[in-house]
Design an enzyme around this catalytic site. Structure first.
Site, short mmCIF file in Angstrom:
data_model
loop_
_atom_site.label_atom_id
_atom_site.label_comp_id
_atom_site.label_asym_id
_atom_site.label_seq_id
_atom_site.Cartn_x
_atom_site.Cartn_y
_atom_site.Cartn_z
N CYS A 28 20.06 67.80 52.86
CA CYS A 28 19.71 69.17 52.58
C CYS A 28 20.93 69.94 51.63
O CYS A 28 20.41 71.10 51.16
CB CYS A 28 18.95 70.06 53.98
SG CYS A 28 19.87 70.52 55.15
N ASP A 48 28.87 72.15 53.47
CA ASP A 48 29.81 72.46 54.73
C ASP A 48 30.94 71.13 54.73
O ASP A 48 31.58 71.04 55.62
CB ASP A 48 28.79 72.99 55.66
CG ASP A 48 28.67 74.68 55.55
OD1 ASP A 48 30.10 75.45 55.28
OD2 ASP A 48 27.88 75.45 55.65
C1 PEP Z 1 24.99 72.48 54.11
O1 PEP Z 1 26.22 73.31 54.22
O2 PEP Z 1 25.01 71.62 52.63
C2 PEP Z 1 24.03 73.74 53.70
C3 PEP Z 1 22.60 72.91 53.17
O3 PEP Z 1 23.45 74.51 54.03
P1 PEP Z 1 24.24 76.55 52.88
O4 PEP Z 1 24.41 75.55 51.79
O5 PEP Z 1 23.22 77.54 53.72
O6 PEP Z 1 25.95 75.76 54.36
MG MG Z 2 25.61 74.66 56.08
#
Ligand code: PEP
Ligand code: MG
Length: 561
Positions: A486, A437
């Site tokens: 992450c 994101d």
């Molecule tokens: C991200 O945005 O990098 C993240 C780990 O969350 P998601 O991919 O679940 O939006």
């Molecule tokens: Mg995310």
């Protein structure tokens, strides 16, 4: 040979034959009548035969499936012969409506009725819509929607995949994934990495490849080639030999000079967590709790949530488990939390923000987490997604404290959070960079859109700077808080080195990537990683940042990464 350049999102070099994911079934026109000469009796008989055929096909697939996939297929097979669905359609046909339109309308009514019943019944509402599309496809004589059934392994080509497609994707049948749309942070990319399947996204033109065409795919280079020659065949064979070397992770992530970088797993529930523990993950860096409830129309009870969370905690006794509170919205809508009519969902009420419009759900989730933690041995950390300000971080920390949660944190996914990391980290115990994101918002590029894939990469120097700023904020005097990553960036071995050089303390990824990341990380010292981070930051573009760093890491080519 014909090349279809795209963006590589999951490494591996394979050869296989194409199976196209059928296009979604279009709605039969409203008011469509029986064709001249087609009697109501004939149309009803065709409808019943189609429903039987759909039932039989799904039943046969269920017989070969396992786990969640089997359950989904069995439930859908039963629905194909649902009396209310078929009788409703037959009534419309008797009044002159075409069979396709009749099953479509009957499907809508049954689905609405189930939806209104709530609970378990409401969860069957989407099965009815799936079944009606399959019956229409059968009546039209076109392929059924969804992942095609096949007795032999194939390369799945699609426009993009949704999280729900994972349930029916059989990794023993699918050799690799190629999409014409989707970006490096799209769900296709996440699914491919979690299943360990080589994948290329945003490969324009692949949807034109007829079923059965032989293709070569390099998921690191982002290359798809039809009718491969001998040299590509040799490359695929060589990969098959190295792949086994990358299957094992020793269980300790570190640079060549012993700087420890714990390598954690991203999981979506208990089963993932058990698999991650088997693969040596040093803990969980991201538990996407919304993945436990994607199909739910109604809020799960505190007890039900606690059971789901405890399964993950129990897979990692005495290890760190970072749980993320529900990140509903945008690409992961949860009917009980998200408004499907928002004009711009990625900028809408998602993640932590759903507490503005649906207060109570977050409090109850925190209660469930505390309940699950009580009799578990895991070291539980809890973070909120989509935090934008220090005020929000402070409020979340106080909610956690009220619930008895000891280690509150935030995800850094919004550029404002990276820019004000120092203030945010004064309020909470840790941060985790969600680079998927963070990239989409830094570049103002929807992570699900293929044409924006080149903008939407965490190799963008702007994104790397935001990572650097977050680490800087975390180290400001008196702060000293851990910052992990992450997002999918952590699963790219070359980028993992850069992130380490930028100062992040942990890397969390799909468990399948642990071995590859560990293998590359241990070839550089911390000082070398820092030099590579500087090099990437100084690059004028994402393409150059990636190419410059990769050039200095010959191990990548050796391992086919
Ligand atoms: C991200 O945005 O990098 C993240 C780990 O969350 P998601 O991919 O679940 O939006
Ligand atoms: Mg995310």
């Amino acid at each position: 040979m014909q090349n279809f350049p795209g963006v590589g999102v999951s490494p591996g070099r394979v050869i296989g034959t194409v199976r196209q994911m059928p296009k979604p079934i279009s709605e039969p026109p409203a008011g469509e009548q029986l064709a001249p000469g087609n009697t109501a009796e004939e149309a009803t008989a065709a409808l019943k035969a189609a429903s039987q055929a759909v039932h039989d096909e799904l039943k046969a697939r269920a017989a070969h499936a396992t786990g969640d996939g089997k359950a989904v297929l069995e439930a859908t097979a039963l629905m194909a012969k649902d009396t209310m669905l078929i009788k409703g359609a037959a009534k419309l046909v008797a009044r002159g409506t075409s069979a396709e339109r009749a099953i479509w309308e009957s499907g809508s009514s049954v689905s609405e009725m189930l939806h209104n019943l709530g609970g378990y019944m409401a969860e069957r509402a989407t099965d009815v819509l799936d079944v009606r599309a399959r019956i229409v496809a059968e009546l039209r004589g076109v392929p059924a929607p969804g992942i095609p059934a096949s007795t032999t392994p194939f390369v799945l080509v699609a426009e993009d995949l949704a999280p729900a497609d994972t349930a029916t994707l059989d990794p023993n049948k699918v050799l690799a994934l190629v999409t014409s749309g989707g970006g490096p942070q799209s769900h296709t990319a996440i699914i491919a990495r979690s299943l360990g399947l080589p994948a290329v996204v945003a490969a324009v033109g692949v949807d034109e490849l007829p079923d059965g065409t032989e293709v070569y795919l390099d998921g690191a280079a982002g290359a798809v080639t039809s009718e491969p020659d001998e040299s590509l065949r040799a490359a695929a064979e060589a990969w098959a030999a190295t792949a086994s070397l990358l299957a094992e992770f020793s269980g300790t992530g570190a640079t060549a000079d012993g700087h420890l970088v714990p390598l954690l797993a991203n999981v979506g529930g208990g089963k993932d967590a058990e698999a991650a523990a088997q693969l040596g993950a040093q803990g969980v860096g991201l538990f996407r709790t919304e993945f436990c409830f994607l199909e739910r129309d109604t809020e799960p009870s505190v007890e039900e949530q606690a059971v789901a969370y405890k399964k993950v905690f129990d897979a990692f006794p005495s290890k760190k488990v970072v749980l993320r509170t529900l990140d509903a919205g945008a690409d992961k809508p949860l009917p009980f939390l998200t408004d499907s009519t928002e004009p711009n969902p990625a900028l809408g009420v998602r993640g932590y923000r759903t507490d503005f419009t649906t207060p109570g759900v977050l409090d109850r989730q925190l209660e469930a987490i505390a309940l699950a933690e009580k009799d578990s041995e895991a070291d539980v950390w809890v973070m909120a997604p989509m935090i934008s300000t220090a005020e929000e971080a402070a409020r979340f920390a106080s909610m956690c404290s009220d619930a008895g949660i000891k280690t509150p944190g935030v995800m850094v996914e919004v550029p404002s959070a990276a820019l004000t990391a120092e203030a945010i980290l004064r309020e909470v115990g840790f941060a985790s960079l969600g680079t998927n994101d963070l990239t989409q918002y830094a570049m103002a590029a929807d992570r699900q859109l293929g044409p924006l894939a080149n903008l939407n990469t965490p190799w963008q120097p702007a994104v790397l700077r935001l990572v650097g700023l977050t680490v800087e904020g975390s180290r400001a005097e008196g702060n000293n808080k851990p910052v992990g990553v992450c997002g999918e960036a952590a699963a790219d071995p070359a980028l993992a080195v850069v992130l380490t050089g930028l100062g992040v303390s942990t890397l969390s990824m799909t468990a399948r990537s642990l071995a590859a990341v560990a293998a590359v990380l241990k070839t550089v010292t911390l000082d070398e990683a820092q030099q590579l981070a500087k090099l990437a930051l100084s690059a004028p573009s994402a393409t150059e940042a990636r190419a410059w760093v990769r050039e200095k890491l010959p191990v990548l080519e050796e391992l086919g990464l």
